[in-house]
Design an enzyme around this catalytic site. Structure first.
Site, mmCIF file in Angstrom:
data_model
loop_
_atom_site.group_PDB
_atom_site.id
_atom_site.type_symbol
_atom_site.label_atom_id
_atom_site.label_comp_id
_atom_site.label_asym_id
_atom_site.label_seq_id
_atom_site.Cartn_x
_atom_site.Cartn_y
_atom_site.Cartn_z
ATOM 1 N N GLY A 3 0.796 -1.223 0.000
ATOM 2 C CA GLY A 3 0.000 0.000 0.000
ATOM 3 C C GLY A 3 0.823 1.265 0.000
ATOM 4 O O GLY A 3 0.433 2.276 -0.566
ATOM 5 N N GLU A 58 4.116 4.615 6.132
ATOM 6 C CA GLU A 58 2.808 3.966 6.064
ATOM 7 C C GLU A 58 1.955 4.607 4.988
ATOM 8 O O GLU A 58 2.098 5.798 4.703
ATOM 9 C CB GLU A 58 2.076 4.132 7.408
ATOM 10 C CG GLU A 58 2.425 3.100 8.435
ATOM 11 C CD GLU A 58 1.709 1.784 8.196
ATOM 12 O OE1 GLU A 58 1.123 1.576 7.128
ATOM 13 O OE2 GLU A 58 1.723 0.956 9.106
ATOM 14 N N ASP A 59 1.041 3.823 4.442
ATOM 15 C CA ASP A 59 0.077 4.377 3.505
ATOM 16 C C ASP A 59 -1.057 5.062 4.256
ATOM 17 O O ASP A 59 -1.408 6.198 3.984
ATOM 18 C CB ASP A 59 -0.464 3.311 2.556
ATOM 19 C CG ASP A 59 -0.990 2.060 3.265
ATOM 20 O OD1 ASP A 59 -0.869 1.964 4.500
ATOM 21 O OD2 ASP A 59 -1.507 1.170 2.571
ATOM 22 N N ASP A 62 -5.380 3.842 10.624
ATOM 23 C CA ASP A 62 -6.738 4.010 11.149
ATOM 24 C C ASP A 62 -6.772 3.613 12.614
ATOM 25 O O ASP A 62 -6.602 4.459 13.476
ATOM 26 C CB ASP A 62 -7.806 3.322 10.290
ATOM 27 C CG ASP A 62 -7.432 1.926 9.860
ATOM 28 O OD1 ASP A 62 -6.774 1.195 10.619
ATOM 29 O OD2 ASP A 62 -7.818 1.542 8.752
ATOM 30 N N LYS A 90 -6.567 8.464 9.730
ATOM 31 C CA LYS A 90 -7.978 8.504 10.138
ATOM 32 C C LYS A 90 -8.013 8.565 11.671
ATOM 33 O O LYS A 90 -8.237 7.565 12.334
ATOM 34 C CB LYS A 90 -8.714 7.246 9.678
ATOM 35 C CG LYS A 90 -8.858 7.080 8.204
ATOM 36 C CD LYS A 90 -9.658 5.804 7.947
ATOM 37 C CE LYS A 90 -9.771 5.447 6.524
ATOM 38 N NZ LYS A 90 -10.563 4.201 6.337
ATOM 39 N N PHE A 111 -13.465 4.461 3.152
ATOM 40 C CA PHE A 111 -12.541 3.484 2.576
ATOM 41 C C PHE A 111 -12.012 4.054 1.272
ATOM 42 O O PHE A 111 -12.786 4.386 0.375
ATOM 43 C CB PHE A 111 -13.226 2.140 2.333
ATOM 44 C CG PHE A 111 -12.235 1.038 2.136
ATOM 45 C CD1 PHE A 111 -11.734 0.344 3.228
ATOM 46 C CD2 PHE A 111 -11.785 0.701 0.874
ATOM 47 C CE1 PHE A 111 -10.796 -0.665 3.060
ATOM 48 C CE2 PHE A 111 -10.852 -0.305 0.696
ATOM 49 C CZ PHE A 111 -10.363 -0.992 1.790
ATOM 50 N N VAL A 112 -10.692 4.188 1.184
ATOM 51 C CA VAL A 112 -10.075 4.803 0.009
ATOM 52 C C VAL A 112 -9.203 3.803 -0.746
ATOM 53 O O VAL A 112 -8.652 2.870 -0.159
ATOM 54 C CB VAL A 112 -9.257 6.057 0.392
ATOM 55 C CG1 VAL A 112 -10.165 7.170 0.882
ATOM 56 C CG2 VAL A 112 -8.211 5.749 1.451
ATOM 57 N N ASP A 118 -5.635 -0.381 -1.781
ATOM 58 C CA ASP A 118 -6.433 -1.339 -2.529
ATOM 59 C C ASP A 118 -7.706 -1.752 -1.813
ATOM 60 O O ASP A 118 -7.884 -1.508 -0.630
ATOM 61 C CB ASP A 118 -5.614 -2.606 -2.778
ATOM 62 C CG ASP A 118 -5.501 -3.461 -1.515
ATOM 63 O OD1 ASP A 118 -6.030 -4.582 -1.517
ATOM 64 O OD2 ASP A 118 -4.901 -3.005 -0.522
ATOM 65 N N ARG A 124 -4.987 -0.464 -6.856
ATOM 66 C CA ARG A 124 -3.725 0.148 -6.420
ATOM 67 C C ARG A 124 -3.148 1.081 -7.488
ATOM 68 O O ARG A 124 -2.481 2.045 -7.172
ATOM 69 C CB ARG A 124 -2.679 -0.919 -6.108
ATOM 70 C CG ARG A 124 -2.939 -1.720 -4.876
ATOM 71 C CD ARG A 124 -1.737 -2.647 -4.592
ATOM 72 N NE ARG A 124 -2.055 -3.644 -3.618
ATOM 73 C CZ ARG A 124 -2.066 -3.456 -2.300
ATOM 74 N NH1 ARG A 124 -1.782 -2.278 -1.807
ATOM 75 N NH2 ARG A 124 -2.369 -4.434 -1.476
#
Length: 137
Positions: A3, A58-59, A62, A90, A111-112, A118, A124
């Site tokens: 990610g 990190e991508d 949350d 988040k 949710f992105v 993904d 992706r």
């Protein structure tokens, strides 16, 4: 690991000092839009980080549970410093306290996908980040 690949590549091109990359893979989503309570370490990393400055890239963060597990693991390897950089955060989903040293964007609890992120290993490759709507739970 997967990610954050796009973000890491772009970020690395902007850093002027020599870098070494170590890839660790941890999964908490398991082809769902809802994070699992079961966090799976998929690869464990290198002893190379002992007495080195470490930046976790990190991508998205949350709940923070995955990152908490990762930072606890890396601290056992005795780095000189350990900092966290994330593209997306988040904070309203947070279950554990975290100190994020470098933050790209704060987003709501949606949710992105895209730019490395993904859903069930799809989307992706989108050159942008988008909210994924109408997904199964």
């Amino acid at each position: 690991m997967r990610g954050a690949a796009f973000f890491l590549a772009d970020l690395a091109r902007e850093i002027s000092i020599p870098l070494r990359f170590e890839f660790l893979q941890i999964s908490s989503y398991h082809d769902s839009i809802v994070p699992s309570k079961e966090i799976q370490p998929i690869s464990a990393g290198s002893k190379y980080i002992k007495h080195r400055h470490i930046l976790i890239v990190e991508d998205i963060i949350d709940t923070g549970q995955t990152l908490k597990l990762l930072t606890e693991h890396l601290k056992k390897l005795n780095p000189k410093s350990l900092k966290i950089c994330t593209l997306l955060d988040k904070p309203h989903c947070r279950e554990v306290a975290l100190k994020i040293d470098y933050l790209g964007f704060e987003i709501p609890n949606v949710f992105v996908v895209g730019y490395g992120l993904d859903y069930a290993q799809l989307h992706r490759n989108l050159p942008y980040i988008a909210v994924l709507e109408n997904t199964p739970q």
